[in-house]
Design an enzyme around this catalytic site. Structure first.
Site, PDB file in Angstrom:
ATOM      1  N   ARG A  80       0.718  -1.275  -0.221  1.00  0.00           N
ATOM      2  CA  ARG A  80      -0.190   0.040  -0.112  1.00  0.00           C
ATOM      3  C   ARG A  80       1.136   1.115  -0.209  1.00  0.00           C
ATOM      4  NH1 ARG A  80      -2.402   3.247   4.949  1.00  0.00           N
ATOM      5  NH2 ARG A  80      -3.435   4.479   3.706  1.00  0.00           N
ATOM      6  N   HIS A 124      -3.113  10.809   1.097  1.00  0.00           N
ATOM      7  CA  HIS A 124      -2.635  10.650   1.851  1.00  0.00           C
ATOM      8  C   HIS A 124      -2.307  11.854   2.775  1.00  0.00           C
ATOM      9  CE1 HIS A 124      -1.184   7.138   4.954  1.00  0.00           C
ATOM     10  NE2 HIS A 124      -0.874   8.321   5.609  1.00  0.00           N
ATOM     11  N   GLU A 169      -7.484   8.408   6.505  1.00  0.00           N
ATOM     12  CA  GLU A 169      -8.347   9.083   7.565  1.00  0.00           C
ATOM     13  C   GLU A 169      -8.219  10.442   7.721  1.00  0.00           C
ATOM     14  OE1 GLU A 169      -5.194   8.734  11.058  1.00  0.00           O
ATOM     15  OE2 GLU A 169      -5.141   6.605  10.368  1.00  0.00           O
ATOM     16  N   ASN A 296      -7.772   1.757  10.305  1.00  0.00           N
ATOM     17  CA  ASN A 296      -6.315   1.639  10.204  1.00  0.00           C
ATOM     18  C   ASN A 296      -6.272   1.130  11.985  1.00  0.00           C
ATOM     19  OD1 ASN A 296      -5.430   2.172   8.145  1.00  0.00           O
ATOM     20  ND2 ASN A 296      -4.878   4.759   8.920  1.00  0.00           N
ATOM     21  N   TYR A 298      -4.197   1.714  15.925  1.00  0.00           N
ATOM     22  CA  TYR A 298      -2.862   1.745  16.911  1.00  0.00           C
ATOM     23  C   TYR A 298      -3.014   1.404  18.678  1.00  0.00           C
ATOM     24  CZ  TYR A 298      -0.010   3.685  12.485  1.00  0.00           C
ATOM     25  OH  TYR A 298      -0.400   3.295  11.287  1.00  0.00           O
ATOM     26  N   GLU A 366      -3.125  -0.229   8.431  1.00  0.00           N
ATOM     27  CA  GLU A 366      -1.924   0.217   9.763  1.00  0.00           C
ATOM     28  C   GLU A 366      -2.489  -0.259  10.251  1.00  0.00           C
ATOM     29  OE1 GLU A 366      -0.981   3.970   9.516  1.00  0.00           O
ATOM     30  OE2 GLU A 366      -2.034   4.859   7.370  1.00  0.00           O
TER      31      GLU A 366
HETATM   32  C1  FCB Z   1      -1.295   7.047  10.697  1.00  0.00           C
HETATM   33  C2  FCB Z   1      -0.722   7.672   9.354  1.00  0.00           C
HETATM   34  C3  FCB Z   1       0.269   7.537   8.680  1.00  0.00           C
HETATM   35  C4  FCB Z   1       1.278   7.222  10.351  1.00  0.00           C
HETATM   36  C5  FCB Z   1       0.360   6.440  11.921  1.00  0.00           C
HETATM   37  C6  FCB Z   1       1.733   6.277  12.542  1.00  0.00           C
HETATM   38  O1  FCB Z   1      -2.435   8.104  11.593  1.00  0.00           O
HETATM   39  O2  FCB Z   1      -1.995   7.150   8.646  1.00  0.00           O
HETATM   40  O3  FCB Z   1       1.187   8.472   7.720  1.00  0.00           O
HETATM   41  O4  FCB Z   1       1.686   7.657  10.514  1.00  0.00           O
HETATM   42  O5  FCB Z   1      -0.455   7.260  11.718  1.00  0.00           O
END
Ligand code: FCB
Length: 463
Positions: A80, A124, A169, A296, A298, A366
């Site tokens: 990607r 992006h 995002e 995405n 985290y 992500e």
């Molecule tokens: C996300 C973004 C990516 C990267 C990660 C850590 O929010 O899409 O570009 O910065 O966080």
């Protein structure tokens, strides 16, 4: 960790790695590329840690062959990347800059030769500065320009790229960019951010139509839905979670997948959410059917009620964003300060499907972690915390699939250490280390772990 620890995924599940143009390409003025809002933002004193810029970044623009070789050796099914709008249209309008398209064509051909499926993100975050000067995402014209740019890209690459992601995002573009001001263009506005959120969705819908018209196969959008937890079980904190749900999730998910604008927007934004930027027919446009939704993920966010201390309603959106950032302190954190709570990944996905029964299949576009990597005496990077993070999040993802969520693929963030927005080069997310003095690439232990995990998956699917 032994191979017995590898989580199991269904047959046909695809593994990949992700990057984004501004974060890795460098070559900021090569071959006619115009300035983006990030070039401008990086040059404003105090915006980016250590005054870093994306001028050189990982110099992927010139080293893409080496990077594709790393992907091939990793054994991923898909890569990607994102297309930099200012390479294709230096001022955001008009005919394509052929040299810009040529670069992505070279990259795509290199990937295909290595048997790696390209997945292209169209936006992006690197908006042509000239469009920001005309109002940026606050104005509808930018959405229309986005569809024209999309048509130019798909016209050239549509015969070779199957998977398309319109936006990455949009939460960050609208709210981190226009409300908190921690991302380009770095303003603090309430209504402007809400208008931007809407126009991003309109741009998405128009781009979907342009992609369909060109015969694109697989079309989606990447969101970063948040797993929001109340700090305490009080009414006030639960109400804060409801507002944060609106801000982080419902703003996108409701119009995309439920045909409505968010229920609690008046409670969240008061008179700022006046809808003046909406037009009849927008919900149909935004709700164009998709083939997948990119997620995405985290970390979870713990939300506490934080009464508005800002008397100016114009910046209230920004205040709500700050309120949503209090975090739990009983778990490990990455160097981003993000808490590591893998089972919230399972909960998020299960809950998403429960709330939005018509959600298309999910692709994790992500997931990864920033760690304090060092090169050891043996010349290697033993990033055990990152390996544990990936292992635990992939295990949580497998649990979501087991619980019935239709997830088709996973992309690790990121192939390379890169320009981490407001944190510059200070925070490292790569499974490959980049030495920013020499631009040398060095695969970390996490790269080798991910490679074994993919190998193991292949063996089990095709014994
Ligand atoms: C996300 C973004 C990516 C990267 C990660 C850590 O929010 O899409 O570009 O910065 O966080």
């Amino acid at each position: 960790m032994t191979s017995h620890d590898f989580p199991r995924f269904p047959e046909g599940f695809t593994f990949g790695a992700a990057t984004a143009s501004y974060q890795i390409e460098g070559a900021h003025d090569a071959d006619g590329r115009g300035p983006s809002i990030w070039d401008t933002y990086c040059r404003e004193p105090g915006r980016v840690l250590n005054g870093d810029t994306g001028d050189v970044a990982c110099d992927h623009y010139h080293r893409y062959r080496e990077d594709v070789a790393l992907l091939a050796d990793l054994g991923v099914d898909s890569y990607r990347f994102s297309v930099a709008w200012p390479r294709i249209q230096p001022t955001g309008t008009g005919p394509a800059n052929a040299a810009g398209l040529d670069f992505y064509e070279r990259l795509v051909d290199e990937l295909l030769a290595a048997d790696i499926a390209p997945a292209a993100t169209l936006y992006h975050w690197d908006l042509p500065q000239a469009l920001e000067d005309r109002g940026g995402w606050r104005v509808r014209e930018t959405a229309e320009r986005f569809a024209e740019y999309t048509a130019l890209v798909v016209e050239r690459l549509g015969d070779r790229v199957d998977r398309w992601i319109t936006l990455n995002e949009p939460y960050c573009t609208a709210f981190v960019g226009y409300a908190i001001g921690r991302h380009a263009p770095g303003t603090r506005e309430g209504r402007g951010a809400l208008a931007a959120a809407h126009h991003l969705l309109v741009g998405h819908g128009l781009a979907v139509r342009a992609l369909r018209a060109a015969g694109a196969q697989e079309i989606g959008i990447t969101l970063n839905p948040d797993r929001l937890l109340p700090a305490t079980d009080t009414d006030a904190d639960r109400a804060a979670v409801r507002r944060a749900e609106t801000l982080h999730n419902a703003v996108w998910l409701d119009p995309l997948f439920a045909g409505r604008y968010p229920e609690h927007e008046a409670e969240t934004w008061g008179e700022l959410a006046d809808g003046s930027y909406r037009r009849d027919g927008d919900l149909d446009l935004i709700g164009e059917p998709l083939d997948f939704v990119g997620v995405n993920y985290y970390r979870p966010t713990t939300v506490a009620d934080a009464p508005h201390t800002d008397p100016d309603p114009a910046t209230r959106t920004a205040v709500d964003v700050r309120a949503a950032e209090s975090m739990r302190d009983d778990v490990r954190r990455t160097t981003m300060g993000w808490p590591v709570v893998p089972d919230t990944f399972t909960d998020l996905l299960v809950d998403l499907v429960r709330r939005y029964p018509t959600l298309p299949p999910v692709i994790i576009t992500e997931n990864g972690s920033a760690e304090a990597d060092t090169v050891a005496a043996d010349g290697r990077v033993h990033d055990t915390d990152r390996v544990a993070y990936l292992h635990d999040h992939l295990t949580a993802l497998a649990a979501a699939i087991e619980a019935g969520v239709d997830v088709r693929g996973y992309y690790v963030w990121s192939l390379l250490d890169n320009f981490e927005w407001a944190y510059g080069y200070d925070r490292r997310f790569g499974i490959v280390r980049v030495d920013y003095d020499t631009l040398e690439r060095l695969p970390k232990d996490s790269y080798r772990w991910y490679r074994s995990m993919i190998e193991n998956h292949r063996k089990e699917s095709h014994p």
